[in-house]
Design a protein around this motif. Structure first.
Motif, mmCIF file in Angstrom:
data_model
loop_
_atom_site.group_PDB
_atom_site.id
_atom_site.type_symbol
_atom_site.label_atom_id
_atom_site.label_comp_id
_atom_site.label_asym_id
_atom_site.label_seq_id
_atom_site.Cartn_x
_atom_site.Cartn_y
_atom_site.Cartn_z
ATOM 1 N N LYS A 31 0.860 -1.268 0.008
ATOM 2 C CA LYS A 31 0.045 0.020 0.078
ATOM 3 C C LYS A 31 0.874 1.286 -0.098
ATOM 4 O O LYS A 31 0.236 2.328 0.087
ATOM 5 C CB LYS A 31 -1.099 -0.063 1.303
ATOM 6 C CG LYS A 31 -1.933 -0.933 1.269
ATOM 7 C CD LYS A 31 -2.924 -0.781 2.424
ATOM 8 C CE LYS A 31 -4.195 -1.725 2.347
ATOM 9 N NZ LYS A 31 -5.080 -1.602 3.730
ATOM 10 N N GLY A 32 1.981 0.978 0.117
ATOM 11 C CA GLY A 32 3.000 2.105 0.197
ATOM 12 C C GLY A 32 3.131 2.929 1.553
ATOM 13 O O GLY A 32 3.937 3.866 1.800
ATOM 14 N N TYR A 33 2.661 2.010 2.510
ATOM 15 C CA TYR A 33 2.691 2.547 3.809
ATOM 16 C C TYR A 33 4.031 2.654 4.422
ATOM 17 O O TYR A 33 4.494 3.629 4.992
ATOM 18 C CB TYR A 33 1.756 1.652 4.697
ATOM 19 C CG TYR A 33 0.466 2.058 4.668
ATOM 20 C CD1 TYR A 33 -0.230 3.180 3.837
ATOM 21 C CD2 TYR A 33 -0.696 1.433 5.242
ATOM 22 C CE1 TYR A 33 -1.461 3.426 3.626
ATOM 23 C CE2 TYR A 33 -1.956 1.851 5.347
ATOM 24 C CZ TYR A 33 -2.479 2.744 4.567
ATOM 25 O OH TYR A 33 -3.615 3.127 4.504
ATOM 26 N N ALA A 34 4.861 1.382 4.256
ATOM 27 C CA ALA A 34 6.326 1.452 4.697
ATOM 28 C C ALA A 34 7.129 2.463 4.139
ATOM 29 O O ALA A 34 7.957 3.098 4.851
ATOM 30 C CB ALA A 34 6.821 0.170 4.431
ATOM 31 N N ARG A 35 6.973 2.908 2.676
ATOM 32 C CA ARG A 35 7.777 4.109 2.218
ATOM 33 C C ARG A 35 7.351 5.307 2.841
ATOM 34 O O ARG A 35 8.255 6.195 3.179
ATOM 35 C CB ARG A 35 7.487 4.057 0.810
ATOM 36 C CG ARG A 35 8.093 5.090 0.033
ATOM 37 C CD ARG A 35 7.715 5.049 -1.435
ATOM 38 N NE ARG A 35 8.230 3.617 -2.001
ATOM 39 C CZ ARG A 35 9.169 3.377 -2.815
ATOM 40 N NH1 ARG A 35 10.110 4.307 -2.743
ATOM 41 N NH2 ARG A 35 9.461 2.206 -3.234
ATOM 42 N N LYS A 36 6.081 5.387 3.125
ATOM 43 C CA LYS A 36 5.606 6.781 3.839
ATOM 44 C C LYS A 36 6.172 6.911 5.405
ATOM 45 O O LYS A 36 6.535 7.936 5.432
ATOM 46 C CB LYS A 36 4.122 6.630 3.951
ATOM 47 C CG LYS A 36 3.336 7.028 2.598
ATOM 48 C CD LYS A 36 1.850 6.911 2.874
ATOM 49 C CE LYS A 36 1.017 6.832 1.478
ATOM 50 N NZ LYS A 36 1.153 8.122 0.912
ATOM 51 N N VAL A 37 6.263 5.728 6.183
ATOM 52 C CA VAL A 37 6.850 5.991 7.258
ATOM 53 C C VAL A 37 8.204 6.244 7.473
ATOM 54 O O VAL A 37 8.824 6.632 8.080
ATOM 55 C CB VAL A 37 6.159 4.893 8.410
ATOM 56 C CG1 VAL A 37 6.898 3.570 7.901
ATOM 57 C CG2 VAL A 37 6.429 5.243 9.638
ATOM 58 N N PHE A 38 8.962 5.538 6.454
ATOM 59 C CA PHE A 38 10.427 5.278 6.357
ATOM 60 C C PHE A 38 10.624 6.848 5.857
ATOM 61 O O PHE A 38 11.637 7.459 6.506
ATOM 62 C CB PHE A 38 10.837 4.522 5.241
ATOM 63 C CG PHE A 38 12.263 4.230 5.435
ATOM 64 C CD1 PHE A 38 12.861 3.197 6.087
ATOM 65 C CD2 PHE A 38 13.105 5.234 4.535
ATOM 66 C CE1 PHE A 38 14.564 2.973 6.039
ATOM 67 C CE2 PHE A 38 14.458 5.033 4.647
ATOM 68 C CZ PHE A 38 14.925 3.994 5.310
ATOM 69 N N THR A 39 10.078 7.462 5.028
ATOM 70 C CA THR A 39 10.343 9.015 4.381
ATOM 71 C C THR A 39 10.122 9.879 5.730
ATOM 72 O O THR A 39 10.810 10.728 5.788
ATOM 73 C CB THR A 39 9.410 9.341 3.297
ATOM 74 O OG1 THR A 39 9.851 8.378 2.301
ATOM 75 C CG2 THR A 39 9.934 10.672 2.873
ATOM 76 N N ALA A 40 9.142 9.610 6.323
ATOM 77 C CA ALA A 40 8.884 10.451 7.662
ATOM 78 C C ALA A 40 10.110 10.151 8.492
ATOM 79 O O ALA A 40 10.318 11.343 9.358
ATOM 80 C CB ALA A 40 7.493 10.124 8.333
ATOM 81 N N LEU A 41 10.443 9.142 9.002
ATOM 82 C CA LEU A 41 11.631 9.019 9.673
ATOM 83 C C LEU A 41 12.899 9.740 9.265
ATOM 84 O O LEU A 41 13.759 10.294 9.964
ATOM 85 C CB LEU A 41 11.878 7.409 9.913
ATOM 86 C CG LEU A 41 13.161 7.310 10.977
ATOM 87 C CD1 LEU A 41 12.778 7.811 12.437
ATOM 88 C CD2 LEU A 41 13.146 5.414 11.309
ATOM 89 N N MET A 42 13.218 9.657 7.855
ATOM 90 C CA MET A 42 14.111 10.612 7.352
ATOM 91 C C MET A 42 14.215 12.000 7.615
ATOM 92 O O MET A 42 15.237 12.573 8.083
ATOM 93 C CB MET A 42 14.380 10.104 5.670
ATOM 94 C CG MET A 42 15.237 8.704 5.523
ATOM 95 S SD MET A 42 15.523 8.790 3.820
ATOM 96 C CE MET A 42 13.922 8.556 2.985
ATOM 97 N N GLU A 43 13.079 12.450 7.570
ATOM 98 C CA GLU A 43 12.856 13.919 7.939
ATOM 99 C C GLU A 43 12.920 14.180 9.339
ATOM 100 O O GLU A 43 13.772 15.159 9.764
ATOM 101 C CB GLU A 43 11.431 14.286 7.336
ATOM 102 C CG GLU A 43 11.004 15.708 7.572
ATOM 103 C CD GLU A 43 9.941 16.201 7.137
ATOM 104 O OE1 GLU A 43 9.557 17.572 7.044
ATOM 105 O OE2 GLU A 43 9.031 15.462 6.653
ATOM 106 N N ALA A 44 12.528 13.235 10.282
ATOM 107 C CA ALA A 44 12.766 13.537 11.648
ATOM 108 C C ALA A 44 14.256 13.426 12.066
ATOM 109 O O ALA A 44 14.630 14.295 12.879
ATOM 110 C CB ALA A 44 11.846 12.448 12.219
ATOM 111 N N THR A 45 14.935 12.397 11.600
ATOM 112 C CA THR A 45 16.198 12.354 12.007
ATOM 113 C C THR A 45 17.054 13.453 11.351
ATOM 114 O O THR A 45 18.117 13.835 12.031
ATOM 115 C CB THR A 45 16.828 10.964 11.541
ATOM 116 O OG1 THR A 45 16.599 10.557 10.087
ATOM 117 C CG2 THR A 45 16.134 9.655 12.503
#
Length: 395
Positions: free
Chosen positions: A94-108
């Motif tokens: 569903k693209g969910y893993a990509r979404k949360v991974f991208t969010a973690l890159m921004e957060a870190t």
């Protein structure tokens, strides 16, 4: 359409969510892994950053990052170790893993991390998110009796056997000293992370003239019925001198009547077949690491050869890196600044591979990683010659 949100987890929500997702993703089931044992371990991880995706209030995906410090071509940078990407099957494709991974890159990146590294479940998934593969470590297999000749070597110093709790101070000091000279090496910032990860391993310390010159982390693996046939498994073999190396190899040989097999995890540039005649060592590639630039604006300072070039960076996952940049060696160190006139393209994977020295830049065009002119390519290779990065840490 289902509603989803991504948010940072803390406290008991972090513990409970991580248990429910990681137990399904990384352990056999049913039954799920013992919750009490798992909870004790998980509570040591609460200094990590954990993001989860919820669909209609139910957690479906989570991922963590832990702060590390990394050497890239002689400069020390904050690095985020990404691990534990867990996705329940109802959320896959569903693209969910990509979404949360991208969010973690921004957060870190907002936390100040300049690079990120991980151990991939599938390299192509992470390459699409901007990661490039390191050269793979080597797993060497041999027998203790093949090291028996070392027992006759006249070596200075001694080996001390301790637990990680007893040797934590020396362990951290030794690795911190090594960090300054080992390209690609990373080091956990929090002692608790190291202690929990290595609690079930022995530490063999090689001392020469009152100085810690090498250390080895190992386990004797097997069951009570395997006496005399244990596996001597080495997860880390670090040394500063040849004498320290052979002291630690001699320690393995001292287990000749206790173990019949040895496995040693080594950096990609290692040549264990040259240690001793007739070892009949067999090697195979181990799990490769991947890395990427998180914050291009902060990569300056690393040691470089002479040269300068500009490139239009492609980075759809981290848009703050996108656009024209100039890379220049000033007094032997990298200087980076925006360049609105840049027009030759380079992907973030290509830039990471250049910085790490892990790939042949002539391959970039074929892989879709960039279109540098011959002149710019020559400058890039001069600035960033080939190297063998080794993360030197498992997570």
């Amino acid at each position: 359409m289902p509603n989803y949100e991504i948010r940072k987890l803390q406290g008991e929500e972090f513990i409970e969510t991580l248990y429910s997702l990681a137990s399904y993703s990384f352990h056999p089931s049913l039954p799920l892994t013992n919750k009490d044992d798992w909870m004790r371990w998980a509570r040591t991880l609460q200094d990590s950053t954990c993001l989860a995706l919820f669909e209609d209030g139910r957690p479906l995906v989570c991922i963590q990052s832990t702060s590390m410090t990394q050497n890239v071509r002689g400069e020390i940078y904050p690095m985020a170790a990404f691990w534990g990407l867990s996705t329940l099957p109802e959320a896959r494709r569903k693209g969910y893993a990509r979404k949360v991974f991208t969010a973690l890159m921004e957060a870190t990146r907002k936390e100040g991390h300049v690079f990120s590294a991980l151990y991939p479940f599938r390299e192509s998934f992470y390459e699409a998110l901007g990661y490039a593969t390191f050269p793979a470590p080597v797993l060497a297999r041999l027998t203790p009796d093949s090291l028996a000749p070392i027992l006759k070597f006249d070596l200075p110093g001694e080996v001390k056997r301790v637990t990680i709790d007893e040797g934590m101070e020396e362990y951290r000091r030794f690795l911190k000293n090594r960090l300054g000279s080992e390209h690609g090496m990373a080091y956990f910032d929090k002692p608790v992370t190291i202690r929990e990860k290595l609690r079930d391993q022995w530490m063999a310390q090689a001392w020469i003239n009152g100085k810690l010159a090498g250390l080895m982390m190992y386990q004797l693996q097997g069951t009570d019925e395997d006496q005399g046939k244990f596996l001597f498994s080495v997860s880390r073999l670090d040394y500063e001198t040849p004498e320290a190396k052979y002291l630690l190899l001699r320690w393995i040989a001292l287990h000749i009547d206790q173990a019949d097999r040895v496995e040693i995890l080594l950096p990609p540039c290692s040549r264990p077949e040259t240690w001793l005649a007739d070892t009949k060592v067999k090697t195979e590639l181990y799990e490769a690491t991947m890395a990427r630039v998180l914050d291009l604006a902060k990569i300056g300072g690393m040691k470089t050869g002479g040269g300068a070039f500009s490139a239009l960076i492609r980075d759809p996952a981290c848009l703050w890196n996108k656009g024209g940049w100039r890379f220049e060696s000033i007094d032997g160190h990298l200087h980076v600044e925006r360049d609105e006139h840049a027009h030759e393209e380079l992907s973030i994977q290509g830039l990471t591979a250049l910085l790490m020295g892990s790939h042949d830049p002539r391959d970039f065009t074929c892989r879709g990683w960039g279109e540098l002119s011959p002149a710019s390519l020559a400058q890039a290779v001069s600035m960033f010659p080939p190297a063998n990065p080794f993360l030197d840490e498992m997570f």
